[in-house]
Design an enzyme around this catalytic site. Sequence first.
Site, PDB file in Angstrom:
ATOM      1  N   GLU A 177       2.463 -52.085 -15.438  1.00 35.64           N
ATOM      2  CA  GLU A 177       3.614 -51.788 -16.529  1.00 35.64           C
ATOM      3  C   GLU A 177       4.135 -53.270 -16.851  1.00 35.64           C
ATOM      4  OE1 GLU A 177       2.765 -49.190 -18.060  1.00 35.64           O
ATOM      5  OE2 GLU A 177       1.661 -48.282 -16.480  1.00 35.64           O
ATOM      6  N   ASP A 207      -1.796 -44.384 -12.912  1.00 36.42           N
ATOM      7  CA  ASP A 207      -2.977 -44.962 -13.742  1.00 36.42           C
ATOM      8  C   ASP A 207      -4.073 -45.619 -12.834  1.00 36.42           C
ATOM      9  OD1 ASP A 207      -1.408 -43.754 -15.800  1.00 36.42           O
ATOM     10  OD2 ASP A 207      -1.075 -45.822 -16.846  1.00 36.42           O
ATOM     11  N   ASP A 246      -3.228 -51.470 -11.974  1.00 37.26           N
ATOM     12  CA  ASP A 246      -2.574 -51.217 -13.201  1.00 37.26           C
ATOM     13  C   ASP A 246      -1.162 -51.717 -13.186  1.00 37.26           C
ATOM     14  OD1 ASP A 246      -2.691 -49.445 -15.724  1.00 37.26           O
ATOM     15  OD2 ASP A 246      -0.930 -49.003 -14.902  1.00 37.26           O
ATOM     16  N   HIS A 284       1.153 -43.853 -17.617  1.00 40.42           N
ATOM     17  CA  HIS A 284       1.924 -45.137 -17.915  1.00 40.42           C
ATOM     18  C   HIS A 284       2.966 -45.298 -16.699  1.00 40.42           C
ATOM     19  CE1 HIS A 284       0.234 -45.758 -21.809  1.00 40.42           C
ATOM     20  NE2 HIS A 284       0.663 -44.594 -22.148  1.00 40.42           N
TER      21      HIS A 284
END
Length: 584
Positions: A422, A563, A420, A558
């Site tokens: 960001e 995640d 994951d 998030h």
Amino acid sequence: PPPPPDPGAFIAKACDDHIFVQRRGGTIAYLAFLYFGRVQDGLDRFTMRDLGLVRVHDFGDAFEPRFQERDEAMEHFFFASHLHDVERADDYTVRRLADAAPSWPDPAWPAAAKVRDKLLYRLGRHFEKSGDPERARACYSRAEAPRCTERLVRLLFQAGRRDEAKEHLERCLDDPRSDEEWLFASDLYERKFNAKRTSTLTDMLRAADVIDLDESLSGNPERAVAAHYESRGATAFRTENALWRTLFGLLFWDELFAGSKSSLHSPFDFLPQSLIDGSFAAQHADTIDARVALLDDPAALRRHLLRISTQHYGSMNGVFRWRRSVLDALHRFVEVAPATAMRHMLENFCSNYRASRYGYPDLTIIDDCGARFVEVKTEGDQLRRNQLLRLRQLREAGFNARIARVRWTLDPATVYVVVDVETTGGRGEHHRVTEIGAVKVQGGKIIDRFSTLLNPQRSIPPGITRLTGISADMVADAPYFADIADPFEAFIGDAIFVAHNVEFDYGFISREFARLGRKFRHAKLCTCASMRRLYPGHRSYSLNALCSAYDIPLKSHHRALCDAEAAAELLLLINEKRAEAISR
């Protein structure tokens, strides 16, 4: 054939004495046909060229006429114009054209005969689809192309006319017009008259080598099979038709594009006329032997290929596309391939290029045993007849050429890395990664973790900070992506890249590697798409909604590592369903 329309016909437009409306569209179409070699509706290719939207070759400015005689040109134009018009014709017009077929001129030139056969095949398929097999048979019976013969025979069987069908098959076996026609006829004759239950194509598939691969690799089976061979010490190249076409094009570059006998008709042409009409072997008989003799000296052959590649790299041509990966494969291939086997295949190209350019196996494998070819097939894939023909030709030449049939399994030893990221925003090139979280999964368990903040080298919008909690201060002293690229790539290794909405995360990671001038290629699996397929019925398939539905902890949504761990739990659910489906 009738002469082209009167070139002098025109009328003045009534409202302006200085504007003319031409009534010689047929003549313009004929002249354009002489120049381009095909019928087209306008001259916009010149405009597209002038705008830089259509490339033309730069081999030279001396061009040969496309047709040597007026009758040859007119005969070719007659059939080509009908073939062009039938694309948009209504049923009534198509019927009139087919009814006039007995009065068509008998082609005196092979190129015109091929266009006639294309036209008859198109008409025949039209009548088959519209439920008129009698007219379809009439069209096919006037053609000489193997596919027309095949359709004729099959329609005769459907009509119960077995004796007529048998006569046609026996003619194909006794005097075949091509290898393809003989292959079709022998296969169908065995099944219809010798009680053979399965086709040759089916027999070849059943006799294929079976390779068990994890079902998550099914998005790119050719790459997965290549990786399978490489894991066993071989070198695998995805070459298909490119290897042989590139070898032919480079070996005979001078004869095709630079010699006094090379024949191109306009800057828009990239395929020499000698390959189109099959005259290449006859035209260049004096030089072909010298070129083919290079196959007996691998060092001299490699020097020749390297010289042509260096001098002409990127030059547009109609034989092959310039690809560094194929050139690498070619240089490795000619080091180990037997000269007699290569000569056999290249002679096919010289004598009949257009029939030899397609159908080659997906992979070229090079190992301690030399070079071999593998055609990859998965469940439900069919072996096309031209693929079978190429496999036979390669074997007759002396190559090892086989089919690898992939059987999808769920391998408990498969390693997944669930990722994951960001970011500073959406998918645009100007956005960057601010955090990576990844967990390695094998055998249903998380066995390792990777997590880091990243300095994106740009501002983080306030809305993104509110969503992720990642601020500029948090990443001010964080490493750049370049600093963690090596350890992250080592962490992934050969694992399958998994993410929720995988294209988003994979796209950002691959762009970060691209900024460093590096490629990032891994098999991918999307937990969102897989959950939709295997667990239907949810109103939302967002990570948050699925975690709520299946009681998966998501304490810091998030944030990348949280995640990634949640998506890993979804992966375990997905693999449970995959295992059930495979066991059935």
